[in-house]
Design a protein around this motif. Sequence first.
Motif, short mmCIF file in Angstrom:
data_model
loop_
_atom_site.label_atom_id
_atom_site.label_comp_id
_atom_site.label_asym_id
_atom_site.label_seq_id
_atom_site.Cartn_x
_atom_site.Cartn_y
_atom_site.Cartn_z
N VAL A 117 0.81 -1.22 0.00
CA VAL A 117 0.00 0.00 0.00
C VAL A 117 0.85 1.27 0.00
O VAL A 117 0.34 2.37 0.19
CB VAL A 117 -1.01 0.02 1.18
N GLU A 153 -1.56 3.85 6.75
CA GLU A 153 -2.48 3.12 5.88
C GLU A 153 -2.13 1.64 5.84
O GLU A 153 -2.26 0.98 4.82
CB GLU A 153 -2.40 3.72 4.46
N CYS A 154 -1.67 1.12 6.96
CA CYS A 154 -1.09 -0.23 6.97
C CYS A 154 -2.15 -1.33 6.94
O CYS A 154 -3.15 -1.26 7.63
CB CYS A 154 -0.23 -0.36 8.23
N TRP A 155 -1.86 -2.39 6.16
CA TRP A 155 -2.76 -3.57 6.07
C TRP A 155 -2.30 -4.67 7.03
O TRP A 155 -2.76 -5.78 6.93
CB TRP A 155 -2.79 -4.08 4.63
N TYR A 156 -1.32 -4.38 7.89
CA TYR A 156 -0.76 -5.37 8.83
C TYR A 156 -0.50 -6.71 8.14
O TYR A 156 -0.81 -7.77 8.67
CB TYR A 156 -1.64 -5.52 10.09
N CYS A 157 0.13 -6.61 6.95
CA CYS A 157 0.41 -7.83 6.18
C CYS A 157 1.76 -8.44 6.56
O CYS A 157 2.00 -9.60 6.30
CB CYS A 157 0.37 -7.54 4.68
N LEU A 158 2.64 -7.65 7.16
CA LEU A 158 3.98 -8.06 7.62
C LEU A 158 5.03 -8.19 6.52
O LEU A 158 6.14 -8.65 6.78
CB LEU A 158 3.94 -9.37 8.44
N TYR A 173 -11.62 1.42 10.55
CA TYR A 173 -10.27 1.54 10.01
C TYR A 173 -10.30 1.27 8.50
O TYR A 173 -10.61 0.16 8.06
CB TYR A 173 -9.33 0.57 10.73
N TYR A 217 -8.17 0.75 6.17
CA TYR A 217 -7.34 -0.26 5.51
C TYR A 217 -7.44 -1.61 6.22
O TYR A 217 -6.65 -2.51 5.95
CB TYR A 217 -5.89 0.24 5.42
#
Lengths: 96, 588
Positions: free
Chosen positions: A53, A71-76, B206, B208
């Motif tokens: 992202v 805007e993090c998707w915490y996908c790692l 949230y 995203y």
Amino acid sequence: MKSKKVEDREGFKAAQALTVGHAQTTRVYDVPVVVDLSKCITGCQICIDSCPVDCLAVNPETTKAHMKYDECWYCLACELDCPKDAITVKIPFLIR
Amino acid sequence: MEERIIEADIVVVGGGSAGSTAAIRARESLPRGRVVLIEKAHVKRSGAIAIGMDGLNNAVIPGHATPEQYVKEITMANDGIVNQRAVLAYAESSFAMIQELDRWGVKFQKTESGDFDVKQVHNNGRYVLPMPEGYDLKKILTRKIRREGVQIVNRLAATRVLLDGDRACGIIGVDVRTGEIGVVLARAVILCCGASGRLGLPASGYLYGTYENPSNAGDGYSMAYHAGAELTGIECFQINPLIKDYNGPACAYVTGPLGGHTVNALGNRFIRSDYWSGQMMLEFHRELHSENGPVYLKLTHLAPETIEEIERVLHRTERPSRGRFHLGRRQSYDENLVEMHVSEIGLCSGHSASGVWVNERGETTVPGLYAAGDMACVPHNYLLGALTYGKICATSALDFISRAGAPALDADQVAAERARLLAPLSRPDGIPHHQYEYKVRRLVNDYLQPPKTANRMNKGLEYFLRAKDELDEVGAAGAHDLMRVAECGFIRDCAEMAARASLYRTESRWGLYHHRLDFPEMNDDEWFVHVNLKKGPDGAMVLFKRPVGEYVVPMSRAELSGYRDLRVSERSPPLEPPTVHDGMAAPP
Ligand SMILES: Cc1cc2nc3c(=O)[nH]c(=O)nc-3n(C[C@H](O)[C@H](O)[C@H](O)COP(=O)(O)OP(=O)(O)OC[C@H]3O[C@@H](n4cnc5c(N)ncnc54)[C@H](O)[C@@H]3O)c2cc1C
Ligand code: SF4
Ligand code: SF4
């Protein structure tokens, strides 16, 4: 009953509110992706490339990677790809 | 400022699952040709499979299932509204794709005798093939793309398909780091831009925190629409049963075959099949909003070794941050039930059936334009469907360019799109994109989240039309923001499509996906048709019916209703209007 003066003022401001420009604020926010500056290597961009992202960038002040956009998707992806294990991704607060 | 112009034989837009195989296949057949792959992110970590995937949900493997059985299962799960030819084309060519992936080094679960270890999750057949070590999938595909010599352009977000007359002739977009405008002039265009995954607002507030990779904002739906292509099944929303708040899969397909299942607050099972269908989601929704809610995934009864095995998969592949999410709440699979919820809506043919109308060759209704993966309507196509249709589209595009001449670039189109794209830079202090996006998506929840009613959806439509004007107020401080503002436009377009298609179909179908309180019954007499939409000649959206093509795998009426009773218990609580979002403040 509202006085004529109050009504006039409200009518005027209501019309003005439709056309007035924008105003800004400045404030620093807590973000969920934490880069350990002592481990991050200047010039490396691996995590910045990895982020799907595009929320990481080089911080010009430190020359190290940082989270520029919240805007993090915490996908790692960034954490897994960092060769120096410099990144820790926290689950964003709203869903933590 | 001049734009960068690249010339190509074939341009593939989106380097996720479908885009990878499309580019690979195109290059294999055009060793001296120019195949350009445009990716908004970076192909090494992009799309739904950025961190791999833990299984194939719809593998049609000889000895376990036949293409005909699969076509029947998918037809039933979609209450009959499918283009069976397209589903059959997938079912017949997908095994070859598995064998190819196997050769490329993708590790599938096999039995001791070396056979693929297929599991049952669907209501009838066996189609789930686990990939416990599927975390390398993206790396393997990327290596193959590079080896084949595909020209990769990372961080270019495509925003419009370019047209030469009514034929697709390339794409235009913006570099999300430099703000430079990029143009690819090509003889054929394959769109593989994934789902419309940022449509509804997650209940957490949230932006995203989506199930889909947030880079998939409905770009492909909107680009195909503006190019004049037909879209279909938009009213058949994607709604998933997900880990509450985390908003990712739990995941029943991994845990189901190992003994996990969905239960209500009393610990009782209430659905017969955990396979994601609209009918299943309706039962899930009913249970959640009944006195027996919430709903959970139950693993606490499993042996410690099984739980370890589950953690090894779920905390390493696909959405590996599941582990830290649970730990953050001091919860574990052996001691706690995993609380589940019903997600916000999205559009995705990978899971449901909303997408660009394509036939069994991956052709859209625009010459030279192909679509594959989550954004193309081949219902419940999932990962293997994306990979397989990427190849199918490439084959069709190769055939097209062998017959079609070189297209011409229309400078006016480029100039107009450049002006539209860059306009937000002229108002850096305008409305921030995340506020605009939050508002549109919150309105999607308020007015489109099923169950649906005409009154609510008409109201929503009014707001989505108003949002068209509001878009001109959104500002951008730099290149990254330009991408986000363009996405705001895609999201708004998808919201309008979702409202109009749902209003048009005056019946209920596909369980929760299109449950209308004002037309609660399924009405085959009038609505055994596809609902398609496209941009009309005057620029307004037009909707129309398309007949369901003759079945290539004949089915009786009784067979068609195979997914209509998924409830375990006899008592079904009535469906309540949805609770709209939690009312959390917009994120900063
Ligand atoms: C969390 C999760 C779990 C899943 N689990 C499974 C599973 O276990 N089994 C299974 O079979 N399926 C699963 N699926 C579904 C499967 O992953 C998808 O159906 C499939 O990967 C879709 O492929 P795609 O190519 O259509 O989209 P993606 O792979 O998402 O690729 C779309 C690409 O397009 C790019 N893009 C988007 N817009 C633009 C633009 N404007 N310009 C340039 N590039 C753009 C994106 O960055 C992305 O790389 C899962 C999906 C998710 C999200
Ligand atoms: S990958 Fe690691 S070392 Fe490289 S820039 Fe990112 S944090 Fe720094
Ligand atoms: S976790 Fe994923 S989305 Fe978040 S910063 Fe890292 S790479 Fe980007």
